[in-house]
Design a protein around this motif. Structure first.
Motif, PDB file in Angstrom:
ATOM      1  N   ASP A   1       0.815  -1.209   0.000  1.00  5.26           N
ATOM      2  CA  ASP A   1       0.000   0.000   0.000  1.00  5.26           C
ATOM      3  C   ASP A   1       0.855   1.268   0.000  1.00  5.26           C
ATOM      4  OD1 ASP A   1      -2.189  -1.569  -0.086  1.00  5.26           O
ATOM      5  OD2 ASP A   1      -2.896  -1.150   1.956  1.00  5.26           O
TER       6      ASP A   1
ATOM      7  N   TYR B   1       1.770   1.642  -3.613  1.00  2.00           N
ATOM      8  CA  TYR B   1       0.637   2.187  -4.370  1.00  2.00           C
ATOM      9  C   TYR B   1       0.491   3.684  -4.128  1.00  2.00           C
ATOM     10  CZ  TYR B   1      -1.025  -2.553  -5.445  1.00  2.00           C
ATOM     11  OH  TYR B   1      -1.144  -3.824  -5.910  1.00  2.00           O
TER      12      TYR B   1
ATOM     13  N   ASN C   1      -9.256   8.066  -6.423  1.00  2.62           N
ATOM     14  CA  ASN C   1     -10.170   6.933  -6.548  1.00  2.62           C
ATOM     15  C   ASN C   1     -10.068   6.282  -7.937  1.00  2.62           C
ATOM     16  OD1 ASN C   1     -11.023   7.395  -3.961  1.00  2.62           O
ATOM     17  ND2 ASN C   1     -12.914   8.464  -4.545  1.00  2.62           N
TER      18      ASN C   1
ATOM     19  N   ILE D   1      -6.697   4.387  -8.231  1.00  2.00           N
ATOM     20  CA  ILE D   1      -6.705   3.162  -7.418  1.00  2.00           C
ATOM     21  C   ILE D   1      -7.544   2.081  -8.093  1.00  2.00           C
ATOM     22  CG2 ILE D   1      -7.459   2.178  -5.223  1.00  2.00           C
ATOM     23  CD1 ILE D   1      -6.755   4.925  -3.956  1.00  2.00           C
ATOM     24  N   LYS D   2      -8.676   2.451  -8.656  1.00  2.00           N
ATOM     25  CA  LYS D   2      -9.541   1.481  -9.333  1.00  2.00           C
ATOM     26  C   LYS D   2      -8.842   0.871 -10.546  1.00  2.00           C
ATOM     27  CE  LYS D   2     -14.099   0.995 -11.474  1.00  2.00           C
ATOM     28  NZ  LYS D   2     -15.373   1.677 -11.819  1.00  2.00           N
TER      29      LYS D   2
ATOM     30  N   THR E   1      -4.860  -0.914  -9.028  1.00  2.00           N
ATOM     31  CA  THR E   1      -4.681  -1.774  -7.852  1.00  2.00           C
ATOM     32  C   THR E   1      -5.800  -2.806  -7.824  1.00  2.00           C
ATOM     33  OG1 THR E   1      -6.081  -0.575  -6.288  1.00  2.00           O
ATOM     34  CG2 THR E   1      -3.845   0.302  -6.660  1.00  2.00           C
TER      35      THR E   1
ATOM     36  N   TYR F   1      -7.884  -2.981  -5.544  1.00  2.00           N
ATOM     37  CA  TYR F   1      -8.976  -2.421  -4.755  1.00  2.00           C
ATOM     38  C   TYR F   1     -10.020  -1.767  -5.678  1.00  2.00           C
ATOM     39  CZ  TYR F   1      -5.224  -3.052  -1.356  1.00  2.00           C
ATOM     40  OH  TYR F   1      -4.220  -3.567  -0.604  1.00  2.00           O
ATOM     41  N   ASN F   2     -11.241  -1.549  -5.140  1.00  2.00           N
ATOM     42  CA  ASN F   2     -12.341  -1.108  -6.006  1.00  2.00           C
ATOM     43  C   ASN F   2     -12.386   0.398  -6.247  1.00  2.00           C
ATOM     44  OD1 ASN F   2     -13.549   0.025  -3.697  1.00  2.00           O
ATOM     45  ND2 ASN F   2     -14.681  -1.859  -3.272  1.00  2.00           N
TER      46      ASN F   2
ATOM     47  N   ASP G   1     -14.212   2.604   0.635  1.00  2.21           N
ATOM     48  CA  ASP G   1     -13.446   1.357   0.710  1.00  2.21           C
ATOM     49  C   ASP G   1     -12.196   1.588   1.567  1.00  2.21           C
ATOM     50  OD1 ASP G   1     -12.612  -1.363  -0.136  1.00  2.21           O
ATOM     51  OD2 ASP G   1     -11.028  -0.240  -1.182  1.00  2.21           O
ATOM     52  N   THR G   2     -11.992   0.742   2.573  1.00 10.59           N
ATOM     53  CA  THR G   2     -10.905   0.979   3.543  1.00 10.59           C
ATOM     54  C   THR G   2      -9.523   1.048   2.894  1.00 10.59           C
ATOM     55  OG1 THR G   2     -12.173  -0.061   5.320  1.00 10.59           O
ATOM     56  CG2 THR G   2      -9.788   0.120   5.629  1.00 10.59           C
ATOM     57  N   PRO G   3      -9.112   0.061   2.069  1.00 12.36           N
ATOM     58  CA  PRO G   3      -7.787   0.172   1.440  1.00 12.36           C
ATOM     59  C   PRO G   3      -7.673   1.402   0.535  1.00 12.36           C
ATOM     60  CG  PRO G   3      -8.633  -2.069   1.253  1.00 12.36           C
ATOM     61  CD  PRO G   3      -9.760  -1.222   1.734  1.00 12.36           C
ATOM     62  N   THR G   4      -8.772   1.700  -0.183  1.00  6.51           N
ATOM     63  CA  THR G   4      -8.758   2.880  -1.056  1.00  6.51           C
ATOM     64  C   THR G   4      -8.553   4.144  -0.238  1.00  6.51           C
ATOM     65  OG1 THR G   4     -10.213   1.817  -2.669  1.00  6.51           O
ATOM     66  CG2 THR G   4     -10.110   4.223  -2.706  1.00  6.51           C
TER      67      THR G   4
END
Length: 274
Positions: free
Chosen positions: A206, A209, A232, A235-236, A239, A241-242, A247-250
């Motif tokens: 992370d 990222y 956002n 990241i989508k 990675t 992640y969504n 979203d927690t990781p985002t």
């Protein structure tokens, strides 16, 4: 008369290598110069080397596969010793007792030595007579070619001067590096350490990222949009992640990459008063 014809050839068909080198050293001025002459004229390729056995017979070691010593190895040992004694500047004309003991049983064929002439045309090894047919040498030793010798001395001096200059340059570079160490020595490449995913004991996905996000949207491809939207979307697309707002990781990656200007006022005050 050849250099080695002072040996009583009626009684000796062979000459000990240490004796031969020391006789040549008297002629050349030092053991070092003598061995350099021998190597220059490739004596190890052009005459046979013999070892005197315990039965006092002479064995051609060039044709004995069990032998591990040779003319070349002997000359290399002699040169190593003369290097320790000052090399080209040495005036030493004799070998150490230890080295003489090591090579005391190794000989050259006396007629082959005289036939070589050192300054003349080198005789091929195949032209040397077998040991059982060795007779008293009758070929007259040619006179040294002084012009060729002077040219060789000049060439060696130039070579030595070039090497001395190169050595001094290398010493200067080494001293400069020791005095001014490179930045990399004192400061390792932090970014390379962070991005090295092979080091699983310290690799933080992370964090990587977050760095890549910041580089992409603020350095490599800056666009006029809010931090949240840019983060956002990135990241989508880049990675697992969504990229959703909650979203927690985002959220974690997005917050790490947030520029100071986009921070909440409470965080700004906290950082300003650290």
């Amino acid at each position: 008369m050849g250099l080695f014809e002072e040996i009583d050839q009626n009684q000796n068909k062979f000459i000990n290598i240490s004796t031969a080198v020391e006789l040549l050293a008297l002629h050349e001025g030092s053991v070092y110069k003598a061995v350099m002459v021998l190597l220059h004229y490739k004596i190890d390729e052009n005459i046979c080397c013999y070892r005197q056995s315990e039965y006092l017979d002479f064995i051609d070691i060039d044709n004995d596969k069990k032998e591990i010593y040779s003319t070349y190895e002997i000359l290399k040992d002699i040169k190593s010793e003369s290097d320790l004694n000052g090399g080209i500047t040495s005036q030493e004309k004799s070998l150490s007792h230890q080295l003489k003991e090591k090579i005391k049983n190794y000989y050259w064929e006396l007629s082959a030595i005289n036939n070589l002439g050192f300054w003349g045309v080198v005789t091929k090894k195949t032209s040397i007579k077998p040991i059982e047919k060795v007779g008293i040498p009758t070929i007259q030793q040619p006179e040294p070619n002084i012009e060729s010798l002077n040219a060789e001395i000049a060439r060696l001096r130039n070579l030595l001067a070039d090497q001395t200059t190169e050595i001094q340059d290398l010493k200067s570079k080494i001293q400069e590096l020791e005095t001014h160490p490179t930045i990399q020595d004192d400061n390792p490449d932090i970014l390379a350490l962070i991005l090295d995913e092979t080091q699983t004991d310290r690799y933080a996905p992370d964090l990587v990222y977050s760095i890549k996000l910041w580089l992409d949207v603020y350095v490599n491809n800056p666009k006029a949009d809010s931090h949240n939207n840019k983060a956002n979307t990135w990241i989508k697309n880049n990675t697992p992640y969504n990229g959703e707002q909650d979203d927690t990781p985002t959220r974690r990656i997005r917050e790490i990459a947030t520029p100071f200007r986009d921070l909440h006022q409470s965080r700004k005050r906290l950082l300003e008063n650290k």
